[in-house]
Design an enzyme around this catalytic site. Sequence first.
Site: not given
Ligand code: 13P
Length: 252
Positions: A9-11, A95, A97, A167, A173, A213, A234-235
């Site tokens: 997930n590149w956000k 999600h 967020e 999640e 993050g 993470s 994510g990251g």
């Molecule tokens: P991180 O891997 O950056 O913690 O993000 C997880 C996430 O929200 C994937 O959708």
Amino acid sequence: MRKSIIGGNWKMNKTSKEVEELVKGLIQELGDYKEVDTVIFPPFIYLERVGSLLKGTSIALGAQNMFWEEKGAYTGEVSPLMLVDVGCRYVILGHSERRQHFGETDNWINRKIKTALRFGLTPVLCVGERLEERKSGRAEEIVSSQLKGCLSGINPSQVEKIVIAYEPVWAIGTGETATPHQAQQMHRFIRENLQEMFGESVANSVRIQYGGSVKPDNIKQLMQQQDVDGALVGGASLSAASFVKIVKYGEN
Ligand code: 13P
């Protein structure tokens, strides 16, 4: 047997040049890799370009969100029809967020899941508790109510097609991952909920990803847990080197 599924997930990251580089790097290493299902979720604006680069590879395309209507006067929204049109097979829904910054509710997510299924898209439904909810011993109650709200009125044969991503918000993050044991316990609990709602065979076939993470150095232990069927990253999905290591966790 549930096939593992790992998503990136590149956000809200990357410019077109960086997208091009990242996708080419991923195709080089993962283009023929079939041990796990691999999906990337770029921002909307790059979906079409990434979709054309991914053609003929074993990496699938997904979107980070969508609206529940097919078309119409919904300024700024993107429809499931458009996602299918540019080659998406998956869509992340609910999600944390989006729940946190954009006010998404279980009811909206439920409508989105139903529409996604109607269009043949695989929803990746995100659930997870916040830190204060875990600290006050309410993690399971929260996740259970998210599952009930988001999956309400969906029939078992459709639920089988959904991917669930657990999640925990406190692990996103932050560099703080749930321990493999914590992940396993919640994944087990999610499966028990699915069993109550939709029966044993559905519960056993739904894939449950862990997200929060995930890094090359913790993926293996997470994947060793019985009810962890994949990861939503994510990251660490923003660099080809680290995402490739995560997807190929079985080789190290
Ligand atoms: P991180 O891997 O950056 O913690 O993000 C997880 C996430 O929200 C994937 O959708």
